[in-house]
Design a protein around this motif. Structure first.
Motif, short mmCIF file in Angstrom:
data_model
loop_
_atom_site.label_atom_id
_atom_site.label_comp_id
_atom_site.label_asym_id
_atom_site.label_seq_id
_atom_site.Cartn_x
_atom_site.Cartn_y
_atom_site.Cartn_z
N UNK A 26 0.80 -1.22 0.00
CA UNK A 26 0.00 0.00 0.00
C UNK A 26 0.84 1.28 0.00
N UNK A 27 2.11 1.16 0.33
CA UNK A 27 2.99 2.33 0.36
C UNK A 27 3.11 2.91 1.76
N UNK A 28 4.25 3.51 2.01
CA UNK A 28 4.54 4.09 3.33
C UNK A 28 3.57 5.21 3.67
N UNK A 29 3.24 6.08 2.70
CA UNK A 29 2.32 7.19 2.97
C UNK A 29 0.94 6.68 3.37
N UNK A 30 0.42 5.68 2.67
CA UNK A 30 -0.88 5.10 3.01
C UNK A 30 -0.84 4.55 4.43
N UNK A 31 0.24 3.85 4.75
CA UNK A 31 0.40 3.27 6.08
C UNK A 31 0.44 4.36 7.15
N UNK A 32 1.25 5.40 6.91
CA UNK A 32 1.39 6.49 7.87
C UNK A 32 0.06 7.22 8.09
N UNK A 33 -0.71 7.41 7.01
CA UNK A 33 -2.00 8.11 7.11
C UNK A 33 -3.00 7.34 7.97
N UNK A 34 -2.82 6.06 8.12
CA UNK A 34 -3.77 5.23 8.86
C UNK A 34 -3.20 4.71 10.19
N UNK A 35 -2.07 5.25 10.57
CA UNK A 35 -1.43 4.84 11.82
C UNK A 35 -1.70 5.86 12.92
N UNK A 36 -1.81 5.35 14.15
CA UNK A 36 -1.96 6.22 15.31
C UNK A 36 -0.59 6.40 15.96
N UNK A 37 -0.31 7.61 16.36
CA UNK A 37 0.95 7.91 17.00
C UNK A 37 0.71 8.14 18.49
N UNK A 38 1.63 7.70 19.30
CA UNK A 38 1.54 7.90 20.74
C UNK A 38 2.93 8.17 21.28
N UNK A 39 3.03 9.15 22.15
CA UNK A 39 4.32 9.42 22.78
C UNK A 39 4.59 8.35 23.82
N UNK A 40 5.82 7.85 23.81
CA UNK A 40 6.22 6.79 24.72
C UNK A 40 7.46 7.25 25.47
N UNK A 41 7.46 7.04 26.79
CA UNK A 41 8.63 7.36 27.59
C UNK A 41 9.25 6.06 28.04
#
Length: 105
Positions: free
Chosen positions: A78-93
């Motif tokens: 699907x491509x990196x951009x497609x993957x990034x657009x559908x991924x959730x980001x969370x800050x991790x310590x």
């Protein structure tokens, strides 16, 4: 709403240096205990046991199927951009724990 940190816990009077040593000691103990637990679980499985009960604890094998997403294949198809657009980001310590050279020797 901002999160307020609770600064009055059982470690609030511990110096940063003592806290670092405490964390390192507990991390080592936890890793040792985890390795021992995995070895005991492996022995249980190797014996082909399905259930066992002692005086204080019972252990039972439960099998299930785990489904995981192969992210490398999704990114490839699907491509990196497609993957990034559908991924959730969370800050991790993460705490990186290392042993002082004098202790390791």
């Amino acid at each position: 709403m901002a999160t307020q940190l609770n600064t009055t816990n059982r470690f609030h009077n511990v110096s940063p240096e003592m806290l670092a040593d405490l964390i390192g000691d507990l991390d080592r103990k936890a890793k040792d205990a985890s390795a021992e637990l995995e070895a005991a679980k492996d022995a249980f499985k190797a014996r082909g046991l399905l259930i066992a009960s002692g005086e204080n604890h019972s252990v039972m094998v439960q099998k299930s199927i785990r489904q995981t997403l192969d992210t490398a294949k999704v990114k490839a198809e699907m491509g990196q951009n497609w993957f990034d657009d559908r991924s959730k980001l969370a800050e991790v310590m993460t705490l990186r724990i290392s042993t002082a050279a004098a202790v390791a020797a």
